[in-house]
Design a protein around this motif. Structure first.
Motif, PDB file in Angstrom:
ATOM      1  N   ASP A 265      22.040   8.671   6.717  1.00 44.91           N
ATOM      2  CA  ASP A 265      22.529   8.095   5.466  1.00 44.91           C
ATOM      3  C   ASP A 265      22.523   6.573   5.475  1.00 44.91           C
ATOM      4  OD1 ASP A 265      24.464   7.784   7.361  1.00 44.91           O
ATOM      5  OD2 ASP A 265      26.140   8.453   6.105  1.00 44.91           O
ATOM      6  N   GLN A 266      21.854   5.969   6.449  1.00 46.55           N
ATOM      7  CA  GLN A 266      21.810   4.507   6.541  1.00 46.55           C
ATOM      8  C   GLN A 266      20.469   4.010   5.996  1.00 46.55           C
ATOM      9  OE1 GLN A 266      23.105   2.905  10.338  1.00 46.55           O
ATOM     10  NE2 GLN A 266      24.248   4.779  10.798  1.00 46.55           N
ATOM     11  N   ARG A 267      20.365   3.997   4.685  1.00 48.60           N
ATOM     12  CA  ARG A 267      19.092   3.693   4.032  1.00 48.60           C
ATOM     13  C   ARG A 267      18.515   2.353   4.464  1.00 48.60           C
ATOM     14  NH1 ARG A 267      17.542   0.582  -0.190  1.00 48.60           N
ATOM     15  NH2 ARG A 267      15.657   1.257  -1.347  1.00 48.60           N
ATOM     16  N   GLU A 268      19.317   1.303   4.437  1.00 48.51           N
ATOM     17  CA  GLU A 268      18.796  -0.027   4.754  1.00 48.51           C
ATOM     18  C   GLU A 268      18.330  -0.108   6.200  1.00 48.51           C
ATOM     19  OE1 GLU A 268      18.146  -2.294   2.560  1.00 48.51           O
ATOM     20  OE2 GLU A 268      18.940  -0.953   1.023  1.00 48.51           O
ATOM     21  N   ALA A 269      19.064   0.548   7.099  1.00 43.71           N
ATOM     22  CA  ALA A 269      18.669   0.541   8.507  1.00 43.71           C
ATOM     23  C   ALA A 269      17.341   1.269   8.697  1.00 43.71           C
ATOM     24  CB  ALA A 269      19.755   1.192   9.358  1.00 43.71           C
ATOM     25  N   LEU A 270      17.162   2.406   8.004  1.00 39.80           N
ATOM     26  CA  LEU A 270      15.907   3.148   8.108  1.00 39.80           C
ATOM     27  C   LEU A 270      14.735   2.321   7.581  1.00 39.80           C
ATOM     28  CD1 LEU A 270      17.052   6.708   6.974  1.00 39.80           C
ATOM     29  CD2 LEU A 270      16.258   6.051   9.249  1.00 39.80           C
ATOM     30  N   LEU A 271      14.935   1.672   6.462  1.00 38.63           N
ATOM     31  CA  LEU A 271      13.858   0.854   5.892  1.00 38.63           C
ATOM     32  C   LEU A 271      13.506  -0.307   6.818  1.00 38.63           C
ATOM     33  CD1 LEU A 271      14.960   0.750   2.128  1.00 38.63           C
ATOM     34  CD2 LEU A 271      13.101   2.095   3.151  1.00 38.63           C
ATOM     35  N   ALA A 272      14.527  -0.919   7.423  1.00 38.22           N
ATOM     36  CA  ALA A 272      14.267  -2.041   8.337  1.00 38.22           C
ATOM     37  C   ALA A 272      13.482  -1.582   9.553  1.00 38.22           C
ATOM     38  CB  ALA A 272      15.592  -2.672   8.764  1.00 38.22           C
ATOM     39  N   ILE A 273      13.786  -0.368  10.045  1.00 35.42           N
ATOM     40  CA  ILE A 273      13.074   0.157  11.215  1.00 35.42           C
ATOM     41  C   ILE A 273      11.604   0.397  10.880  1.00 35.42           C
ATOM     42  CG2 ILE A 273      12.869   2.144  12.749  1.00 35.42           C
ATOM     43  CD1 ILE A 273      15.957   2.336  12.623  1.00 35.42           C
ATOM     44  N   LEU A 274      11.344   0.919   9.689  1.00 38.04           N
ATOM     45  CA  LEU A 274       9.949   1.157   9.290  1.00 38.04           C
ATOM     46  C   LEU A 274       9.149  -0.137   9.285  1.00 38.04           C
ATOM     47  CD1 LEU A 274      10.437   3.704   6.346  1.00 38.04           C
ATOM     48  CD2 LEU A 274       9.729   4.181   8.705  1.00 38.04           C
ATOM     49  N   GLU A 275       9.817  -1.245   8.970  1.00 42.22           N
ATOM     50  CA  GLU A 275       9.135  -2.540   8.959  1.00 42.22           C
ATOM     51  C   GLU A 275       8.811  -3.028  10.368  1.00 42.22           C
ATOM     52  OE1 GLU A 275       8.100  -4.239   6.449  1.00 42.22           O
ATOM     53  OE2 GLU A 275       9.159  -3.485   4.688  1.00 42.22           O
ATOM     54  N   ARG A 276       9.499  -2.469  11.380  1.00 43.47           N
ATOM     55  CA  ARG A 276       9.327  -2.983  12.752  1.00 43.47           C
ATOM     56  C   ARG A 276       8.450  -2.080  13.620  1.00 43.47           C
ATOM     57  NH1 ARG A 276      15.006  -3.232  12.715  1.00 43.47           N
ATOM     58  NH2 ARG A 276      15.084  -1.896  14.574  1.00 43.47           N
ATOM     59  N   LEU A 277       7.783  -1.110  13.035  1.00 49.11           N
ATOM     60  CA  LEU A 277       6.919  -0.250  13.842  1.00 49.11           C
ATOM     61  C   LEU A 277       5.861  -1.095  14.557  1.00 49.11           C
ATOM     62  CD1 LEU A 277       6.368   2.749  11.398  1.00 49.11           C
ATOM     63  CD2 LEU A 277       7.666   2.772  13.534  1.00 49.11           C
ATOM     64  N   PRO A 278       5.599  -0.819  15.847  1.00 48.38           N
ATOM     65  CA  PRO A 278       4.645  -1.648  16.604  1.00 48.38           C
ATOM     66  C   PRO A 278       3.267  -1.712  15.951  1.00 48.38           C
ATOM     67  CG  PRO A 278       5.868  -0.188  18.061  1.00 48.38           C
ATOM     68  CD  PRO A 278       6.212   0.230  16.672  1.00 48.38           C
ATOM     69  N   VAL A 279       2.782  -0.574  15.429  1.00 49.94           N
ATOM     70  CA  VAL A 279       1.523  -0.563  14.689  1.00 49.94           C
ATOM     71  C   VAL A 279       1.888  -0.526  13.216  1.00 49.94           C
ATOM     72  CG1 VAL A 279      -0.628   0.650  14.254  1.00 49.94           C
ATOM     73  CG2 VAL A 279       0.364   0.645  16.560  1.00 49.94           C
ATOM     74  N   HIS A 280       1.750  -1.662  12.551  1.00 46.10           N
ATOM     75  CA  HIS A 280       2.261  -1.771  11.186  1.00 46.10           C
ATOM     76  C   HIS A 280       1.430  -0.905  10.238  1.00 46.10           C
ATOM     77  CE1 HIS A 280       4.994  -3.723   8.430  1.00 46.10           C
ATOM     78  NE2 HIS A 280       3.984  -3.872   7.572  1.00 46.10           N
ATOM     79  N   PRO A 281       2.081  -0.021   9.474  1.00 40.23           N
ATOM     80  CA  PRO A 281       1.335   0.833   8.544  1.00 40.23           C
ATOM     81  C   PRO A 281       0.803   0.043   7.356  1.00 40.23           C
ATOM     82  CG  PRO A 281       3.698   1.107   8.222  1.00 40.23           C
ATOM     83  CD  PRO A 281       3.529   0.205   9.411  1.00 40.23           C
ATOM     84  N   SER A 282      -0.142   0.649   6.644  1.00 39.55           N
ATOM     85  CA  SER A 282      -0.650   0.017   5.429  1.00 39.55           C
ATOM     86  C   SER A 282       0.457  -0.035   4.387  1.00 39.55           C
ATOM     87  CB  SER A 282      -1.842   0.820   4.884  1.00 39.55           C
ATOM     88  OG  SER A 282      -1.393   2.102   4.443  1.00 39.55           O
ATOM     89  N   GLN A 283       0.293  -0.907   3.403  1.00 41.95           N
ATOM     90  CA  GLN A 283       1.288  -1.018   2.351  1.00 41.95           C
ATOM     91  C   GLN A 283       1.432   0.287   1.574  1.00 41.95           C
ATOM     92  OE1 GLN A 283       3.496  -3.521   1.696  1.00 41.95           O
ATOM     93  NE2 GLN A 283       2.710  -4.280   3.655  1.00 41.95           N
TER      94      GLN A 283
END
Length: 361
Positions: A265-283
Motif C-alpha cells: 500500500d506504499q504507492r510512492e515508495a513502489l513508484l520510486a523503486i521502479l525508477e531505480r531499477l538497474p536496467v532502466h525500462p522504456s518510458q
C-alpha cells in the motif's frame, strides 16, 4: 588492591573466560557495534560525552576532566546500585571502551576495589574490530557451503528457515542484514545495521557453525541492501555448488505479493523503486508498470517485473557460472507444506552427498 589484569586479544575463546563483558562507551557507540554478548553500562552517555569533548576543545582540559570525572562517578555509582547489584563475590567482568583508556580503566578500577577480579581489554573496541576484520577479510572461508538458488519469488528465505528448523546448518544473510535482498527488500520500520555491526553478527554466526558439516546459504549478490558481504565469504559462495528451486511464474508472483505485503500500500515508495531499477525500462513499459501500481494490480506487476527484469538477470548470472546445479527442485506450489517438503529433500541431499561429489568450480 591487585593491579588490573589486561587481555590482549578479543577472540571468542579468550572472551568466554569472563562472566560478563561490559561496554562502558556511550549508547550511541554501543549501538554502532559491540563485542558479542556485551552489556552497555556507559560511564558517559552521548550528551555527557559531547559536553566534555566540547569543553576540552573550546575551554580547558582541566575543566573538561573535572566535569567528566563527576559524570563518570555518578554513572558508575548508578550501575553498582542497579545492573551490578546482584553480582556475587567471584564475579569476573571484562571491561572495554573505545581504545582501552580512561573510561574502561575508571570503571575497572572501581569494580576491582569492590572485590571483583576485573580485566580490561587492551586497545578496547579497536582490538576487537581488528580481530573481526582479520577474520572476515584475511582468513579464507573453509566452510562447505551450498547455495540455495532460485528465481525471485521462489521462497528461498522460507525454505532456508525450514532447513534451520530441521537441523541443517544455515546462514541467513538477509536476516543479519535486515533486508530482503532486492530494491523492494527494505523492511519497513527496521533500519539495516551498520556494516560493522553486520560483520560482528556474521562472525558470531560463522563461529557457531561446525566446519565438518555442510552449510546452506541463500544465493545473494555481493551487496544486501547497503551491507556488503565480505569478499572471503562472497568468493566461497561463488565457488559453492547450488541447489536450484523452480516454480511457475504466476505462483512466484502470488507468493511475492504475499511476502512483500508490507509495502503493497506504499504507492510512492513502489513508484520510486521502479525508477531505480538497474536496467532502466522504456518510458512505455514504465508507464504500464505505474498504471498497475495505481490499479493495485500488484500480482500482475510482480509477474511483469520478474519476466522482464529479474528472471533474465538471474539467468545471465547462472550462465556465467557454467556449472550444473547439484540438484533442482521443481515446485508447483509455494504453500507451507510444499516448502517443508522441499526443505526435507534439500536436507537429505546435503546430508547424504559428501562434498567430494559436489560439482567443482
Amino acid at each position: 588492591m591487585k593491579p588490573l589484569q589486561v587481555l590482549a586479544t578479543a577472540d571468542p575463546a579468550a572472551l568466554a573466560a569472563f562472566d560478563q563483558i561490559i561496554d562502558v562507551r556511550s549508547p550511541g557507540e554501543y549501538a554502532q557495534d559491540h563485542l558479542p554478548g556485551a552489556i552497555n553500562l556507559p560511564v558517559l552517555d552521548d550528551a555527557q560525552r559531547a559536553e566534555v569533548g566540547t569543553i576540552y576543545v573550546q575551554e580547558s582540559r582541566l575543566r573538561a576532566n573535572r566535569i567528566g570525572a563527576a559524570h563518570v562517578a555518578r554513572n558508575i555509582a548508578r550501575h553498582l546500585e542497579t545492573s551490578l547489584a546482584d553480582k556475587p563475590e567471584g564475579f569476573r567482568p571484562l571491561v572495554y571502551c573505545w581504545r582501552g583508556g580512561q573510561r574502561s580503566n575508571a570503571m575497572a578500577t572501581i569494580l576491582q576495589r569492590v572485590g571483583w577480579p576485573t580485566t580490561v581489554l587492551n586497545g578496547g573496541y579497536r582490538t576487537y574490530r581488528r580481530w573481526v576484520q582479520a577474520r572476515l577479510y584475511d582468513v579464507p572461508c573453509d566452510l562447505d557451503l551450498v547455495l540455495l538458488d532460485g528465481d525471485t519469488g521462489s521462497a528461498k528465505t522460507a525454505i532456508l528457515s525450514d532447513l534451520a528448523r530441521q537441523g541443517v546448518q544455515t546462514v541467513d544473510l538477509e536476516g543479519l542484514a535486515c533486508h530482503r535482498g532486492s530494491l523492494f527488500g527494505a523492511v519497513p520500520g527496521q533500519p539495516q545495521p551498520g556494516q560493522k555491526l553486520f560483520e560482528s553478527q556474521l562472525v558470531a554466526t560463522l563461529d557457531a557453525l561446525d566446519p565438518a558439516r555442510p552449510v546452506v546459504v541463500e544465493a545473494e549478490s555481493s551487496k544486501i541492501g547497503n551491507r556488503v558481504v565480505p569478499p572471503m565469504l562472497w568468493e566461497a559462495m561463488r565457488r559453492a555448488p547450488r541447489i536450484e528451486v523452480t516454480a511457475p511464474l504466476p505462483e512466484r508472483a502470488r507468493y511475492l505479493v504475499e511476502a512483500y505485503g508490507d509495502i503493497a500500500d506504499q504507492r510512492e515508495a513502489l513508484l520510486a523503486i521502479l525508477e531505480r531499477l538497474p536496467v532502466h525500462p522504456s518510458q512505455k513499459r514504465l508507464a504500464a508498470w505505474r498504471a498497475l501500481v495505481d490499479q493495485g494490480a500488484l500480482t500482475a506487476l510482480a509477474e511483469a517485473l520478474m519476466a522482464l527484469h529479474y528472471d533474465p538477470a538471474y539467468a545471465r548470472e547462472r550462465r556465467k557460472s557454467g556449472r550444473e546445479p547439484l540438484a533442482t527442485l521443481a515446485l508447483d506450489r509455494l504453500d507451507p507444506s510444499a516448502l517443508g517438503r522441499a526443505a526435507a529433500e534439500i536436507a537429505e541431499i546435503v546430508a547424504t552427498r559428501p562434498p567430494s561429489e559436489w560439482p567443482g568450480p
